[in-house]
Design a protein around this motif. Structure first.
Motif: not given
Length: 258
Positions: A225-231
């Motif tokens: 559920h986190r931002h794609p950049a974090v993933i």
């Protein structure tokens, strides 16, 4: 993006002004969150990844729900991995190319493929792969994969030749996307697209073979559920092989990007 591999921290506690683990005023994370246009963080016992994006006030932009984490082997100025993202309304076409080997020759091969892709990123998949193949002939060649998301019908078409990894991730399930063997710019038998329906709300994750393939987002509660950049950054941090260029591209497939 800030990345660490320490012991992580209590995010809720650290977001409160006045709380500090190091004897400071304890206003750092709160100040960043208040001033950033986009702020997200993931922290657990393996460390933390913090994202802050700021846009010029004179030209406010809608944040695009994607992220890329990439580095070349030994921090070489040339990277044999290339990614490209094309946006048309709510439709998205995403490309990852891994030129064979690494260094300048690998980058030259990958850039040749990207050049052909950029001319017609939403074209018919088989023809688009042929265009890239012709452009890459005479180079080292490489592995190529692209995914075309059609927001209006919530479907995705994936076409791959070689060992670019790709997955569609929902909150409760994951499925790998299939590629065919071969080398674009060298020799391959076919580039058949595979179609996937009902993908709205899924994550598309594409990665070169510089990343291990044995990761599972379910091992990171809440990360999906986190931002794609974090993933992308968490996967890069924890699963980089360390012996090749590596690229991780994550896109949130949504019916609208505004």
């Amino acid at each position: 993006i800030a990345v660490d591999r320490a012991q992580g921290f209590d995010l809720d506690a650290c977001m409160a002004d006045g709380f500090s683990t190091g004897g400071t005023q304890g206003i750092g994370l709160g100040a960043v969150a208040r001033q950033a246009d986009v702020f997200d963080v993931f922290a657990d016992h393996r460390g933390a990844v913090l994202l802050a994006r700021l846009y010029p006030r004179s030209d406010r932009q809608v944040d695009m729900p994607y992220g890329v984490s990439q580095h070349s082997l030994h921090n070489d100025p040339a990277c044999g991995d290339v990614w490209h993202l094309a946006i048309h309304g709510s439709d998205v076409s995403a490309l990852v190319v891994d030129g064979l080997g690494h260094g300048e020759d690998a980058e030259r091969a990958a850039r040749a493929g990207e050049k052909a892709f950029a001319l017609n990123p939403f074209g018919a998949p088989t023809l688009l792969m042929e265009d890239m193949h012709r452009e890459m002939i005479g180079s080292r060649g490489g592995a190529v994969a692209f995914a075309q998301f059609h927001a209006g019908r919530a479907s995705l078409s994936f076409t791959g030749v070689g060992n670019i990894g790709a997955s569609l991730i929902a909150s409760d399930k994951s499925r790998g996307l299939a590629s065919h063997p071969g080398i674009v710019g060298g020799q391959y038998r076919k580039a058949q697209p595979f179609d996937y329906a009902h993908v709205n709300g899924h994550l598309l994750i594409m990665y070169s073979d510089g990343l291990q393939s044995r990761w599972n987002l379910q091992d990171y509660p809440g990360l999906v559920h986190r931002h794609p950049a974090v993933i992308a950054t968490v996967l890069h941090r924890d699963f980089c092989r360390g012996r090749d260029d590596v690229t991780v591209l994550v896109v949130a497939l949504e019916s609208a990007h505004d």
